[in-house]
Write an enzyme that holds these catalytic residues in place. Structure first.
Site, PDB file in Angstrom:
ATOM      1  N   ASP A 111      24.223  -0.836 -22.397  1.00 23.24           N
ATOM      2  CA  ASP A 111      24.984  -1.374 -23.514  1.00 23.24           C
ATOM      3  C   ASP A 111      26.406  -1.674 -23.066  1.00 23.24           C
ATOM      4  O   ASP A 111      26.864  -1.177 -22.029  1.00 23.24           O
ATOM      5  CB  ASP A 111      24.978  -0.414 -24.700  1.00 23.24           C
ATOM      6  CG  ASP A 111      25.736   0.880 -24.414  1.00 23.24           C
ATOM      7  OD1 ASP A 111      25.508   1.460 -23.331  1.00 23.24           O
ATOM      8  OD2 ASP A 111      26.544   1.318 -25.259  1.00 23.24           O
ATOM      9  N   GLU A 177      26.008   4.282 -24.632  1.00 21.46           N
ATOM     10  CA  GLU A 177      27.147   5.008 -24.069  1.00 21.46           C
ATOM     11  C   GLU A 177      28.460   4.502 -24.655  1.00 21.46           C
ATOM     12  O   GLU A 177      29.380   5.284 -24.898  1.00 21.46           O
ATOM     13  CB  GLU A 177      27.153   4.876 -22.547  1.00 21.46           C
ATOM     14  CG  GLU A 177      28.100   5.824 -21.828  1.00 21.46           C
ATOM     15  CD  GLU A 177      29.535   5.307 -21.725  1.00 21.46           C
ATOM     16  OE1 GLU A 177      30.443   6.120 -21.471  1.00 21.46           O
ATOM     17  OE2 GLU A 177      29.736   4.082 -21.903  1.00 21.46           O
TER      18      GLU A 177
END
Length: 473
Positions: A111, A177
């Site tokens: 991500d 994250e």
């Protein structure tokens, strides 16, 4: 263009020549695969399309599966504590060790941060663009390059050793994250057996510069929260009552100023510092790497790197107050700010939160009411550098880069490492990365130096080759 050729060191890893050749030969494919991932806008924040994060996870799973060495490759989700649904999808792949060899867990995240304003980018943030030695795009460095460093190193090991090598591997590519790793702890618990390893490589940090590798040995923790200061039950006319009635903006400005000493360092009793040596890092380098404006002086005391790595820092990252465009002659009843505190290694995050809350309540001016909510904490981390995995990693880095690695601290935080330590206390944790001081992670014009990518892959390939020839101690 910078010369990115490697210097052949005297000491060599098992199969070093074959691994070096495999990395060189695979680099165009690696860069193409990285570009394909960057084109997927996998922003994990709630305001963005979650389907893109799923698409990114599926693309990563395909890359892992195509290495041909894993017994299981899955895209999985875990629950967010508190019953608030499932986290974003992560990729989990496993391969059992053979003949007494160790198992290595390779971590990265797929991500990315929001791109911000397109106007601030010199090229489309989700259209990877090469300028000079650098690949530009959101996630090009943080952390899709970390994903590809793992993939490319495995590919090189397969080409050099064949697919029947003995080293055990687990791959964990997280999908949130950048949004706080909300389901990370649950994911670890639910997949504990699959993720268990002798060494864990976290590819989510930086290097000293484009020619010098680094092993991150210290990370600051973090405490973030919303602070709301209230002085009135409702807004009032500033002309009618200004001068007698303290408004929330005035009280907030006064209160926030108490967080800092005259030199700009933190002035909160109970926030501690960590005593550790730091390499030389002149103020001129700080200016160059941060864009510190001419005439603006750095804040704090001690060596520059101690301020960044080993001392606490407080940043006001947001404010909810009337905008300039909508300003009226009004005394504001309440103002909210977002406070982000970096906690020095060695101090528990909860202890830091208690100190911050005590300071803010004790220093609230004019009897203003102070409320603290939306709290998030992450623990600091200090690496035990005495293990065999650290020794092997330093040797692999020196061989790949042609110079000895530097041990560095990082001012930012990777809070989930504390969860790794808690769940896998026997594992040796190695924090590496593909970034450099010019990568501008989280900022417009994020970029990856392609020479650093090549050497980072080679370092990890050498490490895997070394561990494939090593029995578990």
């Amino acid at each position: 263009m910078t010369d990115i050729r490697e210097t052949e060191p005297a000491a060599t890893s098992p199969g070093a020549s074959a691994l070096r050749t495999a990395v060189e030969r695979g680099l165009p494919t690696t860069i193409a695969d990285l570009c394909a991932l960057v084109r997927i806008p996998s922003v994990s924040w709630d305001a963005f399309d979650a389907a893109q994060v799923t698409a990114s996870a599926n693309a990563v799973a395909a890359l892992v599966r195509d290495t041909g060495v894993f017994e299981s490759v899955q895209v999985k989700r875990a629950g967010i504590p508190g019953g608030s649904g499932l986290g974003h999808p992560a990729v989990l792949a496993t391969r059992a060790a053979r003949n007494g060899r160790p198992t290595v867990l390779l971590y990265a995240h797929h991500d990315v941060q929001p791109p911000g304003q397109d106007a601030d980018w010199e090229s489309n943030p989700f259209e990877p663009t090469v300028r000079g030695d650098r690949l530009y795009g959101r996630g090009a460095a943080d952390d899709k390059a970390g994903v590809l460093a793992h993939i490319a190193a495995i590919r090189a090991l397969v080409e050099a050793e064949g697919s029947e090598f003995d080293l055990g591997l687990a791959v964990f590519i997280e999908g949130e994250e950048e949004f706080g790793s909300r389901s990370f702890a649950t994911f670890l618990e639910e997949n504990r057996d699959s993720l268990r390893a002798d060494a864990i490589v976290v590819a989510d940090s930086s290097n000293w510069d484009i020619n010098t590798p680094a092993l991150t040995t210290a990370l600051r923790g973090n405490v973030t929260f919303r602070l709301t200061v209230r002085t009135l039950d409702h807004a009032s006319h500033s002309g009618m009552f200004g001068g007698a009635v303290p408004d929330a903006m005035m009280a907030t400005v006064r209160l926030l100023s108490t967080l800092y000493a005259d030199d700009g360092s933190v002035a909160v009793a109970g926030l501690t510092s960590h005593d550790a040596p730091t390499p030389d890092y002149p103020v001129e380098q700080l200016r160059r790497e941060t864009g510190l404006s001419a005439g603006v002086e750095p804040i704090g005391h001690g060596s520059v790197l101690s301020r960044i790595w080993s001392q606490p820092a407080i940043t006001i990252t947001g404010i909810d107050a009337p905008s300039v465009a909508n300003a009226s002659n009004t005394l504001s009843p309440a103002v909210s700010v977002r406070i982000s505190t970096r906690v020095a290694p060695g101090q528990p995050a909860q202890e830091a939160l208690v100190a911050l809350e005590a300071h803010l309540r004790a220093h609230a001016p004019f009897g203003a009411r102070v409320d603290i909510d939306d709290v998030d904490t992450g623990e600091a981390f200090l690496v035990d550098t005495g293990g065999w995995a650290v020794t092997e990693t330093r040797s692999a880095m020196a061989e790949a880069w042609g110079v000895e690695p530097v041990d560095i601290g990082v001012g930012g935080s990777i809070p989930f490492i504390a969860d790794l330590v808690r769940v896998f206390p026997e594992a040796q944790i190695l924090v590496t990365g593909v970034e450099d001081p010019d990568s501008r992670a989280h900022s417009p014009n994020e970029s990856l130096h392609l020479g650093v990518l090549k050497r980072a892959i080679l370092s990890e390939a050498f490490l895997l080759g070394r561990l494939n020839d090593r029995s578990v101690d």
